[in-house]
Design an enzyme around this catalytic site. Structure first.
Site, PDB file in Angstrom:
ATOM      1  N   CYS A  42       0.717  -1.333  -0.018  1.00 16.78           N
ATOM      2  CA  CYS A  42      -0.052  -0.146   0.109  1.00 16.78           C
ATOM      3  C   CYS A  42       0.709   1.187   0.051  1.00 16.78           C
ATOM      4  O   CYS A  42       0.648   2.201  -0.914  1.00 16.78           O
ATOM      5  CB  CYS A  42      -1.023  -0.087   1.251  1.00 16.78           C
ATOM      6  SG  CYS A  42      -1.952   1.471   1.181  1.00 16.78           S
ATOM      7  N   LYS A  50      -0.270   5.138  -5.968  1.00 18.00           N
ATOM      8  CA  LYS A  50      -1.146   5.346  -6.972  1.00 18.00           C
ATOM      9  C   LYS A  50      -1.941   6.350  -6.923  1.00 18.00           C
ATOM     10  O   LYS A  50      -2.291   7.138  -7.916  1.00 18.00           O
ATOM     11  CB  LYS A  50      -2.101   3.763  -6.922  1.00 18.00           C
ATOM     12  CG  LYS A  50      -3.039   3.633  -7.903  1.00 18.00           C
ATOM     13  CD  LYS A  50      -4.275   4.111  -7.510  1.00 18.00           C
ATOM     14  CE  LYS A  50      -4.907   3.813  -6.094  1.00 18.00           C
ATOM     15  NZ  LYS A  50      -5.433   2.313  -6.022  1.00 18.00           N
ATOM     16  N   ARG A 202     -10.192  -9.482 -21.392  1.00 14.90           N
ATOM     17  CA  ARG A 202     -10.533 -10.402 -21.709  1.00 14.90           C
ATOM     18  C   ARG A 202     -12.053 -10.725 -21.964  1.00 14.90           C
ATOM     19  O   ARG A 202     -12.624 -11.525 -22.969  1.00 14.90           O
ATOM     20  CB  ARG A 202      -9.960 -11.846 -21.074  1.00 14.90           C
ATOM     21  CG  ARG A 202     -10.125 -13.119 -21.364  1.00 14.90           C
ATOM     22  CD  ARG A 202      -9.467 -14.037 -20.415  1.00 14.90           C
ATOM     23  NE  ARG A 202     -10.013 -13.860 -19.025  1.00 14.90           N
ATOM     24  CZ  ARG A 202      -9.425 -14.649 -17.970  1.00 14.90           C
ATOM     25  NH1 ARG A 202      -8.254 -15.300 -18.170  1.00 14.90           N
ATOM     26  NH2 ARG A 202      -9.733 -14.220 -16.876  1.00 14.90           N
ATOM     27  N   GLY A 266      -3.465  -9.714 -12.306  1.00 11.03           N
ATOM     28  CA  GLY A 266      -4.081 -10.606 -11.118  1.00 11.03           C
ATOM     29  C   GLY A 266      -2.879 -10.324 -10.325  1.00 11.03           C
ATOM     30  O   GLY A 266      -1.620 -10.223 -10.478  1.00 11.03           O
ATOM     31  N   THR A 314      -6.402  -3.007   1.937  1.00 12.98           N
ATOM     32  CA  THR A 314      -5.375  -2.288   2.948  1.00 12.98           C
ATOM     33  C   THR A 314      -6.362  -2.329   4.088  1.00 12.98           C
ATOM     34  O   THR A 314      -6.034  -2.780   5.304  1.00 12.98           O
ATOM     35  CB  THR A 314      -4.910  -1.106   2.477  1.00 12.98           C
ATOM     36  OG1 THR A 314      -4.080  -1.238   1.573  1.00 12.98           O
ATOM     37  CG2 THR A 314      -4.253  -0.436   3.797  1.00 12.98           C
ATOM     38  N   ARG A 322      -5.484  -6.033  13.766  1.00 13.21           N
ATOM     39  CA  ARG A 322      -5.574  -5.351  14.969  1.00 13.21           C
ATOM     40  C   ARG A 322      -6.461  -6.249  15.935  1.00 13.21           C
ATOM     41  O   ARG A 322      -6.496  -6.334  16.968  1.00 13.21           O
ATOM     42  CB  ARG A 322      -6.365  -3.924  15.009  1.00 13.21           C
ATOM     43  CG  ARG A 322      -5.318  -2.870  14.235  1.00 13.21           C
ATOM     44  CD  ARG A 322      -6.000  -1.344  14.174  1.00 13.21           C
ATOM     45  NE  ARG A 322      -5.020  -0.447  13.708  1.00 13.21           N
ATOM     46  CZ  ARG A 322      -5.204   0.681  13.092  1.00 13.21           C
ATOM     47  NH1 ARG A 322      -6.459   1.087  13.072  1.00 13.21           N
ATOM     48  NH2 ARG A 322      -4.342   1.490  12.853  1.00 13.21           N
ATOM     49  N   HIS A 441     -27.795  20.862   0.035  1.00 16.01           N
ATOM     50  CA  HIS A 441     -27.880  21.433  -1.093  1.00 16.01           C
ATOM     51  C   HIS A 441     -26.968  22.623  -1.425  1.00 16.01           C
ATOM     52  O   HIS A 441     -26.898  23.485  -0.505  1.00 16.01           O
ATOM     53  CB  HIS A 441     -29.376  21.639  -1.413  1.00 16.01           C
ATOM     54  CG  HIS A 441     -29.506  22.392  -2.895  1.00 16.01           C
ATOM     55  ND1 HIS A 441     -29.633  21.716  -4.152  1.00 16.01           N
ATOM     56  CD2 HIS A 441     -29.723  23.865  -3.338  1.00 16.01           C
ATOM     57  CE1 HIS A 441     -30.010  22.030  -4.984  1.00 16.01           C
ATOM     58  NE2 HIS A 441     -30.115  23.478  -4.589  1.00 16.01           N
TER      59      HIS A 441
END
Length: 453
Positions: A42, A50, A202, A266, A314, A322, A441
C-alpha cells in the site's frame, strides 16, 4: 542462544504493522521481519503512490476546464518524470515515518527474509546471506501478495504494477492488459498524463464483480475520454525489445505496437521461501486459509491480509491485524466483519460501492424481492465546461423491509461519499431513513436522500 519473542510478524505491510504495533501496545514483546522496505504494498508500491498519480493525472481536466470559469491558463503540458520523482520522494518520507512508528511502539525490526525452521522458530536471511534464528510463542504471517505475469511468450518484456512506480518517464503509447482495479486505474492515469492507451479486456466489460451498471458507466466514460478499450481480447505474446514492443493478440485481431505494456492480470499470495511445510501450515491453492480468528491449522500460527486471499484491501488487512492482537494480547476478543466492506476504484470517473450489487441482490432475493433507485445527471461542476460523464447514484433496496442492501456511485468524490453511506448501511438503514435525511444542497450526494420512491 537465540532471542525469543512473544510474537514474530512476517511482513511489514499494512496488516503486519497494525498487528505488531497493537500487540506491543498490549505489552507483548514483538519482532517484525521484512526483507523489503517497511510499509508494504500500500505505502511503497500501491494505494498511496497510485492515488498521488491519480491526483496528478486529474490536472489535465482541471486545467482544461479553467477557461470556462474565467481563468486564463497559458499553454500547459504534462511532465510525468517530475510527477514520478515527487511521488517517490513522498514514498521515501512515509517509509521513514513507519520506521519511526515501529521504534516508538517498541517493536524490533529484523531486516531480511524470514522462513520457518519449525513451528516456533523463524530464520531471517539478512545482509550478506547471514542467517539468524529467532523463537516465538506465536507467529503471524502477513507477507501480502505479488503481481503475476500471464503465461505468454515474452511476458518478461511487460511491466507489472510494482514496476510502474520506478519509471523515470512514460512512453507515448502503452497497452494495459487487464480489467480490474489496477488495470483501469492505470489506464486512466496514463491517459491523463498524455499517453495513448489501449486496454485489453478478456471479457465483455471491465470491473467484473462490481455492480454491472456502475462498471459500464465507468467503461463508457473511459471510452468517451479516448481510451481504446478492446473487449474479448487477450494477448498471446509480447515481441520486440524494451521500448519497442508488439503485442500479439487473439487470432484474427490486430497486433499492437507500443512503447510499454502493463500486465495487470492479477496478484497472488507471496508464499515463496516461507518454508511453511516446516511449521506444518497448510495451504489451499496459493493461499493460507484461516478461521474467523485469523488462525491457521496450527493454533499458534496466524495469517492476515492478502496472503489469505479473501478481501485484498488495505483497511481489511489492518483490521484483521488489530483484531488478532486485541483478541490474543488485549483480551478483548473480536472478529472482522468481511460481509460489509466499502470499495473504491480510483478510475476517472471514480467508482465506489458498499453492500450488494444489483446482480448479487437479485441472486439472493430474486428480481421481485428488490427495488432499485437511481439518479443520473450532469454534476454542477461540469455545468460551465459542459463536458464529462454523468454521475450515477444507485440504491439497491430489499422490497419487503425497505432495508438498503447496496449503495453505488460513479463520479467525483465517490469514495468520500460512500464511506459515510457505509456507516448508515452497516447500521441497517432503510430507504425511509435515507428519505427522512435532509438534503445538503447543492451537492451531488444529496441525490441519495431525494431519490423518488
Amino acid at each position: 542462544m537465540q532471542e525469543h519473542f512473544d510474537l514474530i510478524v512476517l511482513g511489514a505491510g499494512s496488516g503486519g504493522l497494525a498487528a505488531a504495533k497493537r500487540a506491543a501496545s498490549h505489552g507483548a514483546k514483538v519482532a517484525i521481519v521484512e526483507g523489503d522496505r517497511v510499509g508494504g504494498t500500500c505505502v511503497i508500491r500501491g494505494c498511496v503512490p497510485k492515488k498521488l498519480l491519480v491526483y496528478g493525472s486529474a490536472y489535465r481536466h482541471l486545467l482544461g476546464d479553467a477557461a470556462s470559469y474565467g481563468w486564463e491558463v497559458e499553454a500547459y503540458r504534462a511532465n510525468p518524470s517530475t510527477l514520478l520523482t515527487n511521488v517517490r520522494a513522498e514514498v521515501d518520507r512515509l517509509n521513514q515515518l513507519h520506521l519511526g512508528f515501529l521504534e516508538k511502539a517498541g517493536v524490533s525490526l529484523m531486516r531480511g527474509w524470514g522462513s520457518f525452521v519449525d513451528g516456533h522458530t523463524v530464520a531471517v536471511r539478512g545482509a550478506r546471506e547471514k542467517l539468524t534464528h529467532y523463537g516465538a510463542e506465536r507467529i503471524l504471517i502477513a507477507v501480502g501478495g505479488r503481481p503475476q505475469r500471464p503465461a505468454i511468450a515474452g511476458a518478461e518484456l511487460g511491466w507489472v504494477s510494482d514496476e510502474m512506480f520506478l519509471l523515470e518517464a512514460l512512453p507515448k503509447q502503452m497497452v494495459v492488459v487487464g480489467a480490474g482495479f489496477i488495470a483501469c486505474e492505470f489506464a486512466c492515469i496514463l491517459h491523463g498524463l498524455g499517453v495513448q492507451v489501449t486496454l485489453l479486456v478478456r471479457g465483455e466489460q471491465i470491473l467484473r464483480g462490481f455492480d454491472r451498471e456502475a462498471a459500464l458507466a465507468v467503461q463508457e466514460a473511459m471510452v468517451a475520454e479516448g481510451i481504446d478499450i478492446r473487449t474479448g481480447t487477450s494477448p498471446t505474446a509480447l515481441e520486440g525489445k524494451p521500448g519497442a514492443i508488439t503485442v500479439v493478440t487473439s487470432p484474427g485481431e490486430e497486433s499492437l505496437a507500443c512503447g510499454g505494456v502493463l500486465l495487470a492480470t492479477g496478484r497472488r499470495p507471496f508464499l515463496a521461501g516461507l518454508n511453511l511445510e516446516a511449521a506444518g501450515v497448510e495451504t489451499e491453492g496459493s493461499r493460507i486459509p484461516v478461521d474467523a480468528d485469523q488462525s491457521t491449522n496450527v493454533p499458534h500460527i496466524y495469517a492476515v491480509g492478502d496472503v489469505t486471499d479473501r478481501i485484498n484491501l488495505t483497511p481489511v488487512a489492518i483490521d484483521e491485524g488489530r483484531a488478532f492482537a486485541d483478541t490474543v494480547y488485549g483480551h478483548r476478543p473480536r472478529q472482522v466483519n468481511h460481509d460489509l466492506v466499502a470499495m473504491a476504484v480510483f478510475s476517472q470517473p471514480e467508482l465506489a460501492t458498499v453492500g450488494l450489487s444489483e446482480e448479487a441482490a437479485i441472486e439472493r432475493h430474486g428480481s421481485e424481492g428488490i427495488r432499485v433507485h437511481r439518479a443520473k445527471f450532469r454534476p454542477m461542476a461540469q455545468a460551465l465546461p459542459k463536458r464529462g460523464p454523468a454521475v450515477l447514484l444507485k440504491l439497491v433496496v430489499e422490497a419487503s423491509s425497505g432495508k438498503v442492501l447496496g449503495c453505488h456511485m460513479v463520479g467525483e468524490h465517490s469514495a468520500e461519499i460512500i464511506q459515510m453511506a457505509a456507516i448508515a448501511i452497516g447500521m441497517g438503514a432503510t430507504k425511509d431513513d435515507f428519505d427522512r435525511t435532509m438534503a445538503l444542497h447543492p451537492s451531488v450526494s444529496e441525490e441519495f436522500v431525494t431519490m423518488a420512491n
